[in-house]
Design an enzyme around this catalytic site. Structure first.
Site, PDB file in Angstrom:
ATOM      1  N   ARG A   1     -44.369  82.309 -17.492  1.00 15.18           N
ATOM      2  CA  ARG A   1     -45.693  82.050 -18.072  1.00 15.18           C
ATOM      3  C   ARG A   1     -45.675  81.177 -19.318  1.00 15.18           C
ATOM      4  O   ARG A   1     -46.523  80.285 -19.460  1.00 15.18           O
ATOM      5  CB  ARG A   1     -46.413  83.369 -18.345  1.00 15.18           C
ATOM      6  CG  ARG A   1     -46.614  84.263 -17.108  1.00 15.18           C
ATOM      7  CD  ARG A   1     -47.028  83.481 -15.908  1.00 15.18           C
ATOM      8  NE  ARG A   1     -47.424  84.303 -14.769  1.00 15.18           N
ATOM      9  CZ  ARG A   1     -47.591  83.827 -13.557  1.00 15.18           C
ATOM     10  NH1 ARG A   1     -47.355  82.549 -13.292  1.00 15.18           N
ATOM     11  NH2 ARG A   1     -47.985  84.606 -12.576  1.00 15.18           N
TER      12      ARG A   1
ATOM     13  N   SER B   1     -50.503  91.040  -3.195  1.00  8.73           N
ATOM     14  CA  SER B   1     -50.512  89.779  -3.929  1.00  8.73           C
ATOM     15  C   SER B   1     -49.089  89.357  -4.274  1.00  8.73           C
ATOM     16  O   SER B   1     -48.239  90.203  -4.552  1.00  8.73           O
ATOM     17  CB  SER B   1     -51.338  90.005  -5.198  1.00  8.73           C
ATOM     18  OG  SER B   1     -50.967  89.134  -6.204  1.00  8.73           O
TER      19      SER B   1
ATOM     20  N   ASP C   1     -50.267  88.896 -17.062  1.00 11.11           N
ATOM     21  CA  ASP C   1     -50.140  87.446 -17.089  1.00 11.11           C
ATOM     22  C   ASP C   1     -51.184  86.780 -17.972  1.00 11.11           C
ATOM     23  O   ASP C   1     -50.904  85.795 -18.648  1.00 11.11           O
ATOM     24  CB  ASP C   1     -50.192  86.888 -15.668  1.00 11.11           C
ATOM     25  CG  ASP C   1     -48.884  87.128 -14.936  1.00 11.11           C
ATOM     26  OD1 ASP C   1     -47.844  87.241 -15.612  1.00 11.11           O
ATOM     27  OD2 ASP C   1     -48.901  87.228 -13.699  1.00 11.11           O
TER      28      ASP C   1
ATOM     29  N   ASP D   1     -57.821  80.587  -4.589  1.00 14.75           N
ATOM     30  CA  ASP D   1     -58.362  81.163  -5.813  1.00 14.75           C
ATOM     31  C   ASP D   1     -58.488  80.127  -6.931  1.00 14.75           C
ATOM     32  O   ASP D   1     -59.535  80.020  -7.574  1.00 14.75           O
ATOM     33  CB  ASP D   1     -57.494  82.339  -6.280  1.00 14.75           C
ATOM     34  CG  ASP D   1     -57.713  83.566  -5.386  1.00 14.75           C
ATOM     35  OD1 ASP D   1     -58.386  83.459  -4.350  1.00 14.75           O
ATOM     36  OD2 ASP D   1     -57.196  84.640  -5.747  1.00 14.75           O
TER      37      ASP D   1
END
Lengths: 408, 408, 408, 408
Positions: free
Chosen positions: C98, C181, C127, C16
């Protein structure tokens, strides 16, 4: 509790604490050390020295100190950083002075090897709690003597009798009952009790000792500018001043314009309600000024967090928990927020009220570019608001959808 | 979003919403239904009807309603039960009106089978959020059209041009830029923008439209009495009045004495700061009155819990979350607290300020018997305070003991 | 937003973000700098370098860093000082990583004179918010590119097509849809989406990648001891370890005993609910350990204040406000509380659960002398409790008296 | 306090309360009425009747009641609606039973015209506070007698001596010191004191009386389903059960699988720390179940507000303020939130732990349509997230801009 041998007394020089002094000597047979502080209550302190000597206190056991700068710098200013107000209206003028007195009592006790401290607060009020929690937090082994909770001098007649038997001088106006009781320091004057006990009746004007009545204040407004650095006031009208000097100057402004009077019924920590008349002239101006400078230097995240914790912080101070981990934790949070609370506000003083009418700062977060009604050349894209609203609405839509579904 | 077919517009009858009306017709080609509410803004509503008809709205599509009683009873009063104040000072006068307007817009949409509502708020302010969150919470399928976020009429010149092209009548004073923008309802008037954008500059006196200046207010104080039942004002000076009538009467008191002016810099929900001039004459009196009656009818447990949640409650209303589970949960808590908030307060109004100077109630928790300085015949044993303090101090002593131990 | 010229991409080396890399080059025509961090996700990083080179990134534009120590020391540990848990159960494993990634993205952008950063988070999740709020807070001028919100590669088929057209290597197992995921770092592994989307169905065991199932864990409990200094873990079973090494060791303990699995439905900041399967083996042990040491080193005042603010603190981290004034203010409060949170706890690990079964500290506030059932020789006077209770009851009595009075 | 004439005693039938019974008769010379409640402690009550009669209590003065349904319905369930947990871990099993006992004591006192109630809690613990605050809140004129704070029977030897002198039967195992003290009701069993006083030592396994050890629990997990209506459990595995019956059934599940053991050091309201071993088998399952059903039926606004107030609510119950305005206000808020907390959860029980592994409800707010990784046909526009983030970031950007500016 074993009998105390040496005690440090919070001594005002007045009749009541003189009686306590004598009572400690006679009842407990202990050596008495006096501590008299200038907290800005507006009374001369040397008479307290003379009186203590008269009552047999050795000169080296008499402590008289001007603690006004410490009071404002380390107690009043940190509290005002929080915009602390108890029960919506009370600026905590008495509450904030007690921990400082206890701190000095305990320190003097350590210097003299004394094992106890004593105070003149009654068993019904908050001040006993404030004095004693502070003392215990600073020295867990200290003894605290609160004569009003112990002795049998429970009427004015008995007190006067005790004073006469013990050669304590009695001022003429102290023979009878005072119409109400007064406490004062640089931040405020409080009056309560007796003539003021019915909360339905307006307090008579003679109760107010620190401010002119709004009706008698000047017919013309006065403007002043107060400058802040990291949340603390540092200058008035451009003139840099020390903490105590600033509060003194603001008190004079407030006094003249009848600012800071409060007629209040509050919840005491000990469980009852009481009615007080408070005058906080400079403090009321300072609070408005501090809020004004925060308006442009704090963002919503910081400001709203402070606002939501303020009632708890104020309650801690009111209840006597200045020297507690939770007050110190909240102070760390508040102080962190004040790093950029720097700038100047302009205030209008007029007949009992104070309003911020202008504020500016190098640290300002106000952005005319963003807020302007004019086309703003890219600072802000109004279309962003659509997405902002839609995502804020999403959960509300899901609720409405659910509610419609289950009602079928 | 598929194109709306029929839209209910919050229509004031002024130039801007008339332009929106026309723009909806021409841009979206949709049928427009107008809703004009009397929220106490002090303008006649019939001209709005005439103008809507002139712009081609069918009579059955024109809704004009007096919602003042609903506004005060179901929105203003519940909010005042909480003593809600945003960021320490703002009484939420604009915020509290928006959900009611949205509620009526959605209800009218349902009556007419309309699939959209439209409003005249810009993409920079809070009102768009309040309108839209309310609408989505009440009907998750409704479309909301906010022309200011969509169209290209981004300057006064373009707006006037559009109006002229579409035969929209333009009042003379609307051709040029207004010096600032105004919103009004029964609770308050707000002014902001343009001439007021620099928060350093005092707002000129002509901005204030709802109150005399304190300097011009009467030289003699006025006293009024406000009576509450379960937290809501029900009478003034002993005369029972409906919610809207009470607020109207308090507004007149406040107007006359210059009460309720506020110069304020606030944090908008959309992230920027803005400066507003607010006038909330009756609301300011009502807040002081409500606090006064709570002083004797709420105990510390109830009062402090309310105080600690107030900032969050006020923030929810400011941000537009009136119709949200969390506002309703807080309301349930607040309403529970008001069951005994019944009684009367006496207020002094004078040159810009209002002070509670007396309060009484059959529901009072104030106990003269407990608080009195006199001997109290057993209501309260001062010796209890010693145990109370010692157990409150215990954890502080244990901390001090620990700290002393580990420092060795 | 004007077109970015040079962009720093959070690059995993996977399919990705490789597609994003190429898309940034082709769509925006901008120079791409890659940043690949070892956060403890358990993958080798050198393949990411090779792949970046293959996609045309200049060697000096490839940043690969081991940030595990910084991650644990400056992000995970401060958060655990607060016992932060989102919505009662989630240990914030993704949320806390993050801000660190954003911080490095912005720092690298500054080093390279880049004007933008890019990330691979979708437009539905949290996110994106966490990446972007952090980036904007650290550099208000930075541009953020979120390809998933922009491009039209909205299906797996289109993504594979784009990859093939652009010579991006595709691992065999990436051609089809992944069943769910996964995100991982040293603190946790999360799995969500697709096969896990129905919250009614138990997650199949193969979803769990980081821990053995409790059923397969050893049949004998294991005991470990964790030592803390000022709120941070510093040693296991007496062996001093660095922050990342400690968390690694606790992860191994947790993995072996099946500890830290969570099947959870949570509220995303963007307004929807989602279901996640989380594995936080070491973190779950660390939380229990930290609570255990706080039990004896924090008093009620500090502990309860922390507890009451924890949900807000956790919400801030979850929502992406790590770099915000309010998080920093709360951190100051929390850190202040941890000054004496020093000592050791003993933990029992067994088949999916961890329990503190012993704790000791030089900084302990636990006083056997006070609590003992034995006669305690003066440490505590039980009679104090009578006064304590009576004054705590006073307001309740006054309420009951009032209620009885008004009911008559 | 004038001498009580007639007193209602919370009587267990055990040695200690039998001694109290006799002591009240001999010391105060007052008539004693006994109240023995079946709260699910697992003991037969008829022996208490026989013993009371033996000690001279008239049959009409002996009250023995099964209050299990009232206990769970009106106390336990309302508390679990809040997910109440004290200091992060304790489920308040003892705390929640005390107000019910006090309520019945006061009601029985009113029936008999008694002027006092008495309990067997010591002067060091929380239970005295809970009993007495409740009693005073329900009858401000009631007298409360707490013999452990008054008498001189301060050692086991003196107690046994008093029992022998007064013909109180002494069970063999009560002659010596019990190794620890136990309290039990339908919600939990607590053990504390003596052998458990050192918080560093793991509690020996024989302390646990209510649950098997996890090691001895079945090697195969068990799944159960719990159904809720408006926040309260109403069925297990589809079978509708009364409140007390549900808790009884969950207790059996928990017992069997070793669920709900807690080794804990807590802060008592009276200021000291104590260590308790708690077993709350059914309650631990109920809490996990309730959290599970809230995950899909409460939105973030409601859930986060509840979470932020839970610690305060739990603290109120722990401290004995069940019958206080603030607990009732919070309850109103919590109950409001539970209107749609209806649905079923699936739980996995295994060797000491319970985990929610599935949940479903007609009232669910979970929307697969919104959260799906698949293309979602318009339910959610990912581009909205850009605006959402940009406006959430705006104040952070303004701060960063300011900070950059002032640093120059």
């Amino acid at each position: 509790m074993s009998a105390p041998k040496k005690v440090v007394l919070a001594y005002s020089g007045g009749l009541d604490t003189s009686i306590i002094l004598k009572w400690l000597q006679t009842e407990y047979g202990c050596e008495v050390i006096t501590f008299t502080a200038d907290l800005g209550q507006g009374e001369e302190l040397e008479p307290a020295r003379a009186k203590a000597e008269l009552l047999g206190i050795k000169p080296e056991n008499i402590h008289i100190e001007d603690v006004r700068e410490e009071f404002v710098r380390d107690f009043v200013f940190p509290m005002f950083r929080a915009n602390a107000v108890y029960e919506g209206l009370y600026l905590l003028g008495t509450s904030i002075a007690r921990p400082l007195i206890s701190k000095r009592l305990v320190e003097i006790a350590h210097e003299h090897g004394a094992d106890a401290v004593a105070h003149g607060a009654t068993g019904k009020g908050n001040d006993q709690v404030r004095f004693e929690l502070s003392a215990y937090a600073l020295d867990p082994m200290i003894k605290v003597i609160a004569p009003w909770r112990e002795w049998d001098l429970t009427s004015r007649t008995k007190l006067i009798e005790f004073a006469e038997q013990n050669q304590i001088p009695i001022a003429k106006d102290k023979r009878g009952e005072a119409p109400f009781s007064v406490d004062a320091n640089l931040l405020h004057t409080s009056s309560e009790g007796k003539a003021l006990e019915n909360p339905a009746d307006e307090a008579p004007d003679y109760v107010y000792q620190r401010t002119v009545s709004p009706e008698e204040a000047p017919d013309t407004p006065e403007y002043i500018e107060v400058t802040f650095e990291k949340g603390d006031a540092v200058a008035i009208n451009g003139e840099a001043l020390s903490p105590a000097t600033i509060l003194t100057a603001l008190n004079e402004c407030g006094r003249k314009h009848g600012i800071g009077r409060l007629d209040f019924v509050e919840n005491r920590f000990v469980g009852m309600k009481s009615r007080g008349i408070y005058e906080t002239p400079g403090g009321t101006i300072l609070l408005e000024a501090h809020r004004g400078i925060e308006q442009i230097t704090l963002d919503a995240g910081a400001g709203h967090l402070k606002d939501s914790l303020m009632p708890r912080y104020a309650e801690l101070i009111y209840n006597g928990f200045w020297f507690s981990p939770e007050r110190e934790m909240l102070q760390a949070l508040i102080d962190k927020s004040q790093e950029n609370v720097t700038g100047t506000v302009r205030l209008k003083l007029y007949k009992g009220s104070v309003h911020c009418v202008g504020r500016w700062s190098d640290y300002s977060l106000y952005s005319e570019k963003h807020v302007t009604f004019e086309e703003d050349a890219g600072a802000y894209d109004q279309k962003d608001a659509a997405g902002f609203i839609r995502l804020n609405a999403l959960r509300l839509k899901l609720i409405a959808t659910r509610n419609a579904r289950v009602k079928k």
